[in-house]
Design a protein around this motif. Sequence first.
Motif, PDB file in Angstrom:
ATOM      1  N   THR A   1       0.845  -1.192   0.000  1.00  0.00           N
ATOM      2  CA  THR A   1       0.000   0.000   0.000  1.00  0.00           C
ATOM      3  C   THR A   1       0.880   1.241   0.000  1.00  0.00           C
ATOM      4  N   ASN A   2       0.297   2.356  -0.391  1.00  0.00           N
ATOM      5  CA  ASN A   2       1.039   3.619  -0.362  1.00  0.00           C
ATOM      6  C   ASN A   2       1.495   3.949   1.052  1.00  0.00           C
ATOM      7  N   ARG A   3       0.610   3.778   2.053  1.00  0.00           N
ATOM      8  CA  ARG A   3       0.961   4.124   3.438  1.00  0.00           C
ATOM      9  C   ARG A   3       2.147   3.307   3.936  1.00  0.00           C
ATOM     10  N   ALA A   4       2.264   2.077   3.492  1.00  0.00           N
ATOM     11  CA  ALA A   4       3.356   1.218   3.956  1.00  0.00           C
ATOM     12  C   ALA A   4       4.629   1.405   3.142  1.00  0.00           C
ATOM     13  N   MET A   5       4.475   1.634   1.851  1.00  0.00           N
ATOM     14  CA  MET A   5       5.630   1.574   0.956  1.00  0.00           C
ATOM     15  C   MET A   5       6.168   2.921   0.480  1.00  0.00           C
ATOM     16  N   VAL A   6       5.320   3.910   0.253  1.00  0.00           N
ATOM     17  CA  VAL A   6       5.822   5.142  -0.364  1.00  0.00           C
ATOM     18  C   VAL A   6       5.465   6.439   0.350  1.00  0.00           C
ATOM     19  N   ALA A   7       4.506   6.445   1.235  1.00  0.00           N
ATOM     20  CA  ALA A   7       4.070   7.694   1.871  1.00  0.00           C
ATOM     21  C   ALA A   7       5.176   8.282   2.734  1.00  0.00           C
ATOM     22  N   GLY A   8       5.061   9.560   2.970  1.00  0.00           N
ATOM     23  CA  GLY A   8       6.023  10.248   3.817  1.00  0.00           C
ATOM     24  C   GLY A   8       5.321  10.947   4.958  1.00  0.00           C
ATOM     25  N   GLY A   9       6.085  11.407   5.929  1.00  0.00           N
ATOM     26  CA  GLY A   9       5.551  12.192   7.034  1.00  0.00           C
ATOM     27  C   GLY A   9       4.495  11.457   7.835  1.00  0.00           C
ATOM     28  N   GLY A  10       3.439  12.179   8.211  1.00  0.00           N
ATOM     29  CA  GLY A  10       2.371  11.634   9.034  1.00  0.00           C
ATOM     30  C   GLY A  10       1.486  10.625   8.326  1.00  0.00           C
ATOM     31  N   GLN A  11       1.634  10.491   7.014  1.00  0.00           N
ATOM     32  CA  GLN A  11       0.831   9.526   6.261  1.00  0.00           C
ATOM     33  C   GLN A  11       1.463   8.139   6.209  1.00  0.00           C
ATOM     34  N   ARG A  12       2.672   8.019   6.727  1.00  0.00           N
ATOM     35  CA  ARG A  12       3.447   6.785   6.592  1.00  0.00           C
ATOM     36  C   ARG A  12       3.198   5.854   7.783  1.00  0.00           C
ATOM     37  N   ASN A  13       3.068   4.560   7.486  1.00  0.00           N
ATOM     38  CA  ASN A  13       3.037   3.545   8.543  1.00  0.00           C
ATOM     39  C   ASN A  13       4.456   3.316   9.049  1.00  0.00           C
TER      40      ASN A  13
END
Length: 167
Positions: free
Chosen positions: A125-137
């Motif tokens: 998922t984006n949250r696990a693999m590519v998101a940054g900052g507060g959006q990241r797992n």
Amino acid sequence: LLKQWTHEIGNQKHIEDLHIVSPFFDQGGRMGPVSEFKKPYIHLYLTERLGKSKPEYRLSVSKQALARIHPECCVISNRWMVGNTQDSEAKKKAADIKTRVLHAKMYAARSGKFGWALLGSPNFTNRAMVAGGGQRNAEAAIALRGKWTEIARMLPPVEKTVPWKEI
């Protein structure tokens, strides 16, 4: 996380195959983490159970994403899902395969005779693999590299493949 893994692979490498073993994906048409790679051939690993009239596949991917990436859908062997022992207890467990949920997370990439694997907690998922900052797992994974034959041995055994249009 994905940027760290692609840095390990090296941006100069052309990824020919990307193998994805994950129970969860982003539920949009983009399948965001795939966009980090240049047109690899995608292999999605899924589980099968018998439905009322035909097999049912557990793969949490949107129809739009399947149509966009045209993956090879690899049905994981039931032996792998219940354990590969030969005792009668394992055979009893095989009857309960329909209740098992894939929880493994593994990603493998191939370029020629070389391969890389990412093993750990992140779903695709984006949250696990590519998101940054507060959006990241907060995820943890280990990256491995070596000959493709060694990396491929870590992937679940495949019983059969199913055309993506049937999923």
